[in-house]
Design an enzyme around this catalytic site. Structure first.
Site, mmCIF file in Angstrom:
data_model
loop_
_atom_site.group_PDB
_atom_site.id
_atom_site.type_symbol
_atom_site.label_atom_id
_atom_site.label_comp_id
_atom_site.label_asym_id
_atom_site.label_seq_id
_atom_site.Cartn_x
_atom_site.Cartn_y
_atom_site.Cartn_z
ATOM 1 N N CYS A 1 0.897 -1.153 0.000
ATOM 2 C CA CYS A 1 0.000 0.000 0.000
ATOM 3 C C CYS A 1 0.932 1.199 0.000
ATOM 4 C CB CYS A 1 -0.909 0.034 1.225
ATOM 5 S SG CYS A 1 -1.848 1.571 1.294
ATOM 6 N N CYS B 1 -0.479 4.126 2.590
ATOM 7 C CA CYS B 1 -0.468 3.933 4.041
ATOM 8 C C CYS B 1 -0.180 2.474 4.356
ATOM 9 C CB CYS B 1 -1.763 4.422 4.677
ATOM 10 S SG CYS B 1 -3.259 3.982 3.769
ATOM 11 N N SER B 2 -1.184 1.715 4.783
ATOM 12 C CA SER B 2 -0.879 0.330 5.171
ATOM 13 C C SER B 2 -2.071 -0.586 4.951
ATOM 14 C CB SER B 2 -0.446 0.286 6.629
ATOM 15 O OG SER B 2 -1.465 0.843 7.438
ATOM 16 N N CYS B 3 -2.886 -0.318 3.932
ATOM 17 C CA CYS B 3 -4.061 -1.155 3.670
ATOM 18 C C CYS B 3 -3.617 -2.606 3.475
ATOM 19 C CB CYS B 3 -4.807 -0.643 2.446
ATOM 20 S SG CYS B 3 -5.389 1.042 2.688
HETATM 21 FE FE FE Z 1 -3.275 1.993 2.939
#
Ligand code: FE
Length: 204
Positions: A108, A111-113
């Protein structure tokens, strides 16, 4: 599952979030509210066992049931729900298959999906700025840092997850696993292989 990797730019400690978590943890410890061993165990459970075990079961089913595999690649969300694993916030799940011709890797960049329904919590390195930036620009270099060599003939494809779409890799079934049943196969499947930073190793 120990990754056995040495620390490097990608796998270094996470920024501000990590510091905040550390601060909270220290505070709770100081007040005698928790034990450090209990926290470590919980994190290990969610990061490495409880979460990815769902994904491992999905992968093992796809390896042994061709109809299921077809459904999984066509409509990941529905096929994963079929196994009883539902998205937390209604995100769509897209499953991409690794073959001799294509190696898929998930990131991602924003961010951190992460595909919670099948993989649980994202590892710290997945959320790190170097992983997010470099996977997009130099996926083979990132793979090398994870000890994963991809032949020049194999195309490397990067999938950028977001809030609505979460990608998961269906790794290649390793040779030497013809006699294993679904449960034994699931036990071979690692979290990292479903992110695409590593392959599933053949059993020894
Ligand atoms: Fe994300």
């Amino acid at each position: 599952m120990g990754s056995g990797m040495s620390s490097n730019a990608i796998r270094g400690p996470d920024s501000e979030t990590a510091l905040r978590v550390k601060a909270l943890e220290s505070l709770l410890l100081e007040k005698g509210l928790i034990e450090t061993a209990a926290i470590d165990e919980l994190i290990e459970l969610f990061e490495n066992r409880l979460g990815p075990w769902n994904g491992a079961k999905v992968v093992a089913r796809a390896w042994t049931d061709p109809d299921y595999k077809t459904r999984l690649l066509q409509d990941g969300t529905a096929a994963i729900a079929e196994m009883g694993f539902e998205a937390v916030q209604g995100e769509e799940m897209v499953v991409v298959e690794n073959t001799a011709d294509v190696h898929n890797i998930v990131v991602c960049t924003l961010c951190s999906c992460f595909p919670w329904a099948t993989l649980g919590l994202p590892p710290v390195w997945y959320k790190s700025a170097p992983y997010r930036a470099r996977t997009a620009s130099d996926p083979r270099g990132v793979l090398r840092e994870f000890g994963t060599e991809i032949s020049e003939d194999t195309k490397v494809r990067v999938w950028d997850s977001n809030a609505e779409l979460r990608y998961m890799v269906l790794p290649e079934r390793p040779a030497g696993t013809e006699r294993l049943d679904e449960t034994a196969l699931a036990e071979l499947v690692t979290r990292d292989s479903m992110i695409g930073v590593s392959k599933v190793a053949r059993p020894d």
